[in-house]
Design an enzyme around this catalytic site. Structure first.
Site, mmCIF file in Angstrom:
data_model
loop_
_atom_site.group_PDB
_atom_site.id
_atom_site.type_symbol
_atom_site.label_atom_id
_atom_site.label_comp_id
_atom_site.label_asym_id
_atom_site.label_seq_id
_atom_site.Cartn_x
_atom_site.Cartn_y
_atom_site.Cartn_z
ATOM 1 N N TYR A 72 -30.102 5.660 -6.702
ATOM 2 C CA TYR A 72 -31.227 5.162 -5.890
ATOM 3 C C TYR A 72 -32.527 5.204 -6.683
ATOM 4 C CZ TYR A 72 -33.639 3.977 -1.555
ATOM 5 O OH TYR A 72 -34.368 3.328 -0.592
ATOM 6 N N HIS A 80 -42.154 8.883 -2.214
ATOM 7 C CA HIS A 80 -41.146 9.620 -1.450
ATOM 8 C C HIS A 80 -40.196 10.333 -2.408
ATOM 9 C CE1 HIS A 80 -41.421 6.936 2.421
ATOM 10 N NE2 HIS A 80 -42.578 7.424 2.046
ATOM 11 N N PRO A 105 -29.544 -5.849 0.014
ATOM 12 C CA PRO A 105 -30.744 -5.000 -0.070
ATOM 13 C C PRO A 105 -30.535 -3.517 0.250
ATOM 14 C CG PRO A 105 -30.824 -6.382 1.885
ATOM 15 C CD PRO A 105 -29.628 -6.820 1.114
ATOM 16 N N TYR A 129 -31.728 5.537 6.729
ATOM 17 C CA TYR A 129 -30.603 4.606 6.693
ATOM 18 C C TYR A 129 -29.593 5.096 7.715
ATOM 19 C CZ TYR A 129 -32.177 2.666 2.188
ATOM 20 O OH TYR A 129 -32.884 2.034 1.185
ATOM 21 N N LYS A 147 -32.571 -2.491 -4.743
ATOM 22 C CA LYS A 147 -32.551 -2.675 -6.195
ATOM 23 C C LYS A 147 -33.108 -4.015 -6.688
ATOM 24 C CE LYS A 147 -30.930 1.131 -7.708
ATOM 25 N NZ LYS A 147 -32.165 1.853 -7.357
#
Ligand code: PHB
Length: 387
Positions: free
Chosen positions: A381, A72, A289, A201, A293
């Site tokens: 990220y 992604h 979470p 998200y 990571k």
């Protein structure tokens, strides 16, 4: 029994360490409390940074991941009913992530250990590190009904957040930093094609929701829930209703094949080493979470530890081992901050009505509206935060 490195725990950290050491001709034995079936079936995280996939590749265990993992180049942030894409590739110079389940990484590593004729010792009881302060440490345990002492030079504590290694460090030697969050995640795995190409998200008045995936026919979802939530109280119908509402998405549903509650905690122990004990992964640090990571930090620790041990055994040079904790903690604290920040921005806090909610909303609008702010999210990220 005698070996060079005694490893407690056959999760991703312990298995990868054993594998990397083996490639350098360094002997190790992995002692694990649970069964192989349990480790291979346990559904955990699923997002791998490029640094993680590169390392698995170089280590010769990345073949299936390259085939089956889903690459992604962005995620979607959803709030106020609208979606906003964060374009990782554009913001980080081409970086992305690979969605591939942690238990698949574990299966691949176990297959490699099996091929090397060096599987962990599973279902060990009464595992207890000893002599960590001296120069003859050992791991005591019972395996197949027999008591063993594994003598080694170094003990690697890769046994997770409830492991025996951290508590066995000499009293007062380590300092813990910690934060609990007033909520948890209900995680589910469903046999249904993902209703999105990239992870979503979502911040919603009813709480956070996340749409992730494992394959073209397997979706992974999370819902913010009460800390003491009982998965039994969450019927399939309630789960799908809540996901549809919070994700503001016309979601395809399917059989739910796994359901569990994950607590949310931030935790770091410093230093990550005491005498002959070196901690790696969740044994030394926990992140909530939301930043994806945990597994990546474990792999990063092991990369540093394996290189330091290579020097130690090859030339007696201990500079790497002495620097191990400081080297790892720089990355760990960046990930701790990022994970705390993502968690704070996206969840509903019980006492957060009013001022806090206005701040969250403003921060989200800033992140999707400013290239500088979006870049902050993107580079953390994908794992460039400490590069
Ligand atoms: C997952 O797919 O399990 C997952 C994805 C992203 C997260 C956490 C978990 O932030």
């Amino acid at each position: 029994m005698r070996t060079q490195v005694g490893i407690v725990g056959a999760g991703p950290a312990g298995l990868l360490l054993a594998h990397l050491l083996g490639r350098d001709g360094i002997g190790s034995v992995v002692v694990e409390r649970r069964s192989r079936e349990h480790l291979e079936r346990r559904v955990r995280a699923g997002v791998l940074e490029q640094g993680t996939t590169d390392l698995l590749d170089t280590a010769g265990v990345g073949e299936r991941m390259r085939r089956e993992g889903m690459v992604h180049h962005g995620i979607e942030l959803r709030f106020g009913g609208d979606g906003h894409r964060i374009d990782f590739a554009a913001l980080t110079g081409g970086y992305g992530i690979t969605v591939y389940g942690q238990q698949e990484v574990v299966k691949d590593l176990l297959a490699a250990r099996e091929a090397a004729g060096a599987l962990p010792l599973f279902e060990c009881e009464d595992v207890e590190p000893a002599g960590l302060d001296g120069d003859r440490p050992a791991i005591h345990f019972i395996h197949a009904g027999e008591r063993h002492e594994l003598q080694c030079e170094i003990v690697a504590g890769c046994d997770g957040s409830h492991g025996v290694c951290l508590p066995s460090a000499p009293n007062g030697a380590l300092v813990a930093y910690e934060r609990e969050y007033p909520f948890a995640w209900l995680g589910i795995l469903a046999e249904v094609a993902p209703s999105t190409e990239e992870l979503i998200y979502a911040r919603h008045e009813r709480g956070f929701a996340l749409h992730s995936m494992r394959s073209p026919v397997l979706s992974r979802f999370y819902l913010q829930c009460e800390r003491d939530a009982d998965p039994g109280d969450w019927t399939d119908e309630r789960i799908w209703d809540e996901l549809r509402t919070r994700l503001a998405l016309d979601l395809a549903s399917g059989p739910i094949v796994e359901k569990g509650v994950t607590p949310m905690r931030s935790f770091v122990v410093e230093p990550m080493q005491s005498g002959r004990l070196f901690l790696a992964g969740d044994a030394a640090h926990i992140v909530p979470p939301t930043g994806a990571k945990g597994l990546n930090l474990a792999v990063a620790d092991v990369r540093v530890l394996a290189a330091a041990l290579r020097d130690h055994f090859a030339t007696g040079d201990d500079a790497g081992l002495r620097a191990y904790s400081d080297t790892c903690l720089r990355r760990v604290w960046r990930a701790e901050h990022f994970s705390w920040w993502m968690t704070s921005m996206l969840h509903r806090f019980p006492d957060g009505a009013g001022f806090e909610e206005k701040l969250q909303r403003s921060q989200l609008e800033y992140v999707v509206g400013s290239e500088a702010a979006a870049t902050t999210l993107a580079e953390n990220y994908v794992g460039l935060g400490t590069a």
